[in-house]
Write a protein that holds these residues in place. Structure first.
Motif, PDB file in Angstrom:
ATOM      1  N   GLY A 318       0.805  -1.216   0.000  1.00 20.32           N
ATOM      2  CA  GLY A 318       0.000   0.000   0.000  1.00 20.32           C
ATOM      3  C   GLY A 318       0.835   1.261   0.000  1.00 20.32           C
ATOM      4  O   GLY A 318       2.049   1.235   0.244  1.00 20.32           O
ATOM      5  N   CYS A 324      -5.893  12.857   1.766  1.00 14.85           N
ATOM      6  CA  CYS A 324      -6.955  12.342   0.891  1.00 14.85           C
ATOM      7  C   CYS A 324      -8.088  11.669   1.666  1.00 14.85           C
ATOM      8  O   CYS A 324      -8.997  11.092   1.055  1.00 14.85           O
ATOM      9  N   ILE A 332     -13.394   7.908  -4.635  1.00 12.16           N
ATOM     10  CA  ILE A 332     -12.697   6.638  -4.412  1.00 12.16           C
ATOM     11  C   ILE A 332     -13.058   5.637  -5.502  1.00 12.16           C
ATOM     12  O   ILE A 332     -12.190   4.953  -6.057  1.00 12.16           O
ATOM     13  N   LEU A 335     -11.171   6.243  -8.617  1.00  8.12           N
ATOM     14  CA  LEU A 335      -9.799   5.744  -8.562  1.00  8.12           C
ATOM     15  C   LEU A 335      -9.750   4.228  -8.733  1.00  8.12           C
ATOM     16  O   LEU A 335      -8.852   3.695  -9.389  1.00  8.12           O
ATOM     17  N   ILE A 336     -10.726   3.532  -8.133  1.00 11.71           N
ATOM     18  CA  ILE A 336     -10.784   2.077  -8.308  1.00 11.71           C
ATOM     19  C   ILE A 336     -10.990   1.729  -9.776  1.00 11.71           C
ATOM     20  O   ILE A 336     -10.343   0.825 -10.319  1.00 11.71           O
ATOM     21  N   MET A 349      -9.224  -2.648  -5.490  1.00 14.77           N
ATOM     22  CA  MET A 349      -8.365  -1.884  -4.588  1.00 14.77           C
ATOM     23  C   MET A 349      -9.058  -1.728  -3.239  1.00 14.77           C
ATOM     24  O   MET A 349     -10.267  -1.510  -3.165  1.00 14.77           O
ATOM     25  N   TYR A 351      -9.147   0.427   0.429  1.00 16.16           N
ATOM     26  CA  TYR A 351      -8.734   1.729   0.952  1.00 16.16           C
ATOM     27  C   TYR A 351      -8.962   1.797   2.456  1.00 16.16           C
ATOM     28  O   TYR A 351      -9.796   1.084   3.026  1.00 16.16           O
ATOM     29  N   LYS A 353      -9.307   5.033   5.316  1.00 12.26           N
ATOM     30  CA  LYS A 353      -9.279   6.450   5.657  1.00 12.26           C
ATOM     31  C   LYS A 353      -8.692   6.615   7.051  1.00 12.26           C
ATOM     32  O   LYS A 353      -9.136   5.971   8.006  1.00 12.26           O
ATOM     33  N   SER A 362     -12.419   1.652   6.744  1.00  5.67           N
ATOM     34  CA  SER A 362     -11.873   0.915   5.611  1.00  5.67           C
ATOM     35  C   SER A 362     -12.952   0.176   4.842  1.00  5.67           C
ATOM     36  O   SER A 362     -14.029  -0.128   5.376  1.00  5.67           O
ATOM     37  N   MET A 387      -5.047   8.879   3.230  1.00  4.44           N
ATOM     38  CA  MET A 387      -5.788   7.701   2.766  1.00  4.44           C
ATOM     39  C   MET A 387      -4.771   6.649   2.336  1.00  4.44           C
ATOM     40  O   MET A 387      -3.810   6.951   1.627  1.00  4.44           O
ATOM     41  N   PHE A 389      -4.106   3.346   0.150  1.00  9.50           N
ATOM     42  CA  PHE A 389      -4.615   2.538  -0.957  1.00  9.50           C
ATOM     43  C   PHE A 389      -3.783   1.275  -1.044  1.00  9.50           C
ATOM     44  O   PHE A 389      -2.543   1.329  -1.021  1.00  9.50           O
ATOM     45  N   LEU A 405      -0.421   3.989  -9.959  1.00  9.98           N
ATOM     46  CA  LEU A 405      -1.351   4.718  -9.098  1.00  9.98           C
ATOM     47  C   LEU A 405      -0.625   5.831  -8.348  1.00  9.98           C
ATOM     48  O   LEU A 405      -1.146   6.946  -8.201  1.00  9.98           O
TER      49      LEU A 405
END
Length: 583
Positions: A318, A324, A332, A335-336, A349, A351, A353, A362, A387, A389, A405
């Motif tokens: 990660g 973020c 989000i 982005l995925i 993906m 994530y 927070k 999460s 954040m 990822f 990414l």
């Protein structure tokens, strides 16, 4: 002389002087009794004044016929301008024109010759000679010239000698397809255009030239992109009686010199990282270190829970994206979707927070508690407001996906400041890489790269672990130069050809001339080549190299201005003993 001054040098100190200018009409403003014309050349713009009460009638009337891009010569007096323009170098003055000659009329250009033009890239490439008149392109070419001159100055002051090497050479395997040139006088035989002057610069070291450089055209028939052209320019260098440290010091010095002289930036000694560290920490061998977001490997803290996706993965890794945590679910999900694109290839993906109050939220809360997620934050370096990822899967593939990414997030977050420069060296590359399809080893750089002496024994037992005496310079996430210490003895070179799968006959046919030269006292030597086009673009704050090349090709490798490549007539084909068969 067509001019006594250029269009960028006149100022208030020249008032009342008689001058002669020549250039192109940028634009004109006809007010009936007065006509103002902006005259442009490479050096700037000077305003011309045609006054009904002060100019000859014939000259005044001739001015009304001027169109954009007409080439004219004018003679007149420098006078003070009533409405001064502080944004122009010549904004304090104008020329009261007494005589004018139209040197060449012009068609209306297909796009406006302005900094902000209405012409798209295709039309501007077709009329590249017009595009060069625009300041952005003109200034890019002048900037390239300045960089090249500083390179020549720096290397010449260190006793490097510039030597030209041939363009018509023998085809040799160097990692890309050659451009080939048929020989009229040698039926059925072909020259190749050089992918680099590699063997010639080594032969120059055998010849005792000691320090060589060349700003040289190279040619590779490969797929194109924004920073790649079929013909490109290298700053090609080689030195005798040197070790790796000598070369790194010289060319780190060159790069520092360019940053200081061209950009006014002082850079301390460049960081050095190994290839293995670069791949593990950034997912690629040319990391952008203007920002952080280092990889955190999470296998130990994310596996053996109840989440089967992670448990089945070779690697769980990660990054912490700064500030973020405020991303919405829509952002989000976007982005995925981005990492799922075929160009990236991730299957999904996860994530996390990192909330301001120290808690975590999460997409996998069902499987991991707050203590688990706190460990993820510690490993990735995530802070409150960040954040995390996370991607998982096969190690090499997953690192490449997370690297993509990382760069995308940095772009979206404004972390890739083109005015900031972060150079580094990547060293200790693998000597060989395995082609999965053929099962054969290939040289990661080229067949003349020397193995690390301490790894020589591994060639027979574990070729994949042999490190090369090779190095790349990276600037802002771009490889701008690379090189190696070369093999300089015949026995080691023959051994390298053997491990690369060459038969003795193949090695002899391809590189017999070099092997022969090694038998006549080849010195230890090594070198480096910078990609001039890419280096200039990065120093100029741009992503694409095209504007720094006078006449570039498009993404299909075509010069749309001169319509090349093109067919040749049957008589030429017959002379070359070539018959074309189209499928």
């Amino acid at each position: 002389m067509y001019r006594s001054h250029n269009c960028g040098e006149l100022n208030a100190s020249h008032i009342n002087q008689e001058v002669t200018l020549a250039g192109w009409v940028q634009k004109s403003r006809d007010k009936g009794f007065m006509n103002w014309v902006d005259l442009r050349d490479r050096y700037g713009i000077t305003q011309l004044l045609f006054d009904e009460s002060r100019s000859e009638k014939s000259v005044f009337e001739l001015a009304k016929t001027l169109g954009r891009e007409f080439v004219v010569q004018v003679k007149g007096t420098v006078i003070e301008r009533e409405a001064k323009n502080k944004n122009m170098a010549t904004g304090e003055i104008e020329i009261l024109v007494k005589e004018m000659t139209i040197l060449n009329a012009a068609l209306t250009p297909p796009f406006t010759i302005e900094d902000e033009t209405d012409g798209g890239e295709d039309i501007r490439m077709k009329y590249r000679y017009l595009d060069i008149r625009r300041n952005p392109v003109k200034n890019s070419l002048l900037f390239r010239h300045k960089v090249a001159m500083e390179v020549r100055k720096y290397l010449s002051d260190l006793d490097f000698c510039e030597v030209e090497t041939p363009y018509l050479i023998k085809s040799t395997p160097e990692g890309a397809r050659d451009f080939v040139v048929p020989s009229r006088m040698n039926e059925g035989q072909f020259y190749a255009l050089p992918q680099s002057p590699q063997t010639f610069k080594q032969l120059l070291m055998v010849g005792g030239m000691d320090k060589y450089f060349q700003i040289v055209k190279c040619f590779r028939d490969e797929d194109l992109r924004a920073d790649r052209q079929p013909e490109f320019t290298q700053i090609d260098c080689e030195m005798a009686f040197v070790e790796q440290e000598d070369i790194l010091n010289v060319f780190e010095g060159l790069t520092r010199h360019l940053l200081k002289e061209i950009k006014g930036i002082e850079v301390e000694k460049f960081p050095r990282i190994t290839y293995d560290y670069a791949m593990k920490t950034y997912g690629n061998d040319k990391p952008d270190i203007r920002f952080d977001m280092k990889f955190g490997e999470l296998n130990e803290v994310a596996q053996h829970k109840e989440f089967p996706v992670f448990n089945a993965a070779e690697l769980v890794v990660g990054i912490a994206a700064p500030n973020c945590a405020a991303y919405t679910r829509k952002e989000i999900d976007a982005l995925i979707d981005w990492v799922k694109r075929p160009q990236v290839g991730a299957s999904g993906m996860v994530y996390v927070k990192c909330e301001a109050d120290g808690s975590y939220k999460s997409s996998v809360d069902k499987f991991y508690d707050q203590d688990d997620l706190a460990k993820w934050a510690e490993i990735t370096g995530a802070k409150a407001g960040d954040m995390i990822f996370v991607l998982s899967g096969p190690a090499d593939k997953t690192r490449a996906q997370l690297s993509a990414l990382r760069m995308e997030l940095a772009t979206r977050l404004g972390l890739r400041n083109p005015a900031e420069f972060a150079p580094l060296w990547v060293v200790d590359f693998p000597l060989l890489e395995l082609d999965e399809e053929s099962g054969r080893w290939h040289a990661m750089h080229h067949p003349f790269t020397s193995p690390k002496p301490e790894d020589m024994e591994l060639l027979a037992t574990d070729p994949g672990k042999v490190r090369a005496n090779a190095y790349d310079m990276v600037l802002n996430g771009n490889e701008i130069g690379g090189g190696s210490i070369r093999i300089h003895d015949k026995a080691t070179q023959q051994l390298m050809f053997k491990y690369l799968g060459f038969t003795e006959e193949e090695a002899r046919n391809q590189f017999g001339f070099l092997m022969d030269a090694f038998q006549f006292g080849a010195p230890p030597h090594g070198g480096l080549a910078f990609g001039l086009d890419r280096l200039v673009a990065i120093l100029g704050g741009q992503e694409t190299i095209r504007d720094f090349i006078a006449f570039p090709k498009n993404n299909s490798g075509r010069d749309v201005m001169i319509d090349a490549p093109s067919t040749i007539d049957d008589a030429q084909l017959k002379e070359l003993h070539i018959k074309v068969e189209l499928k």
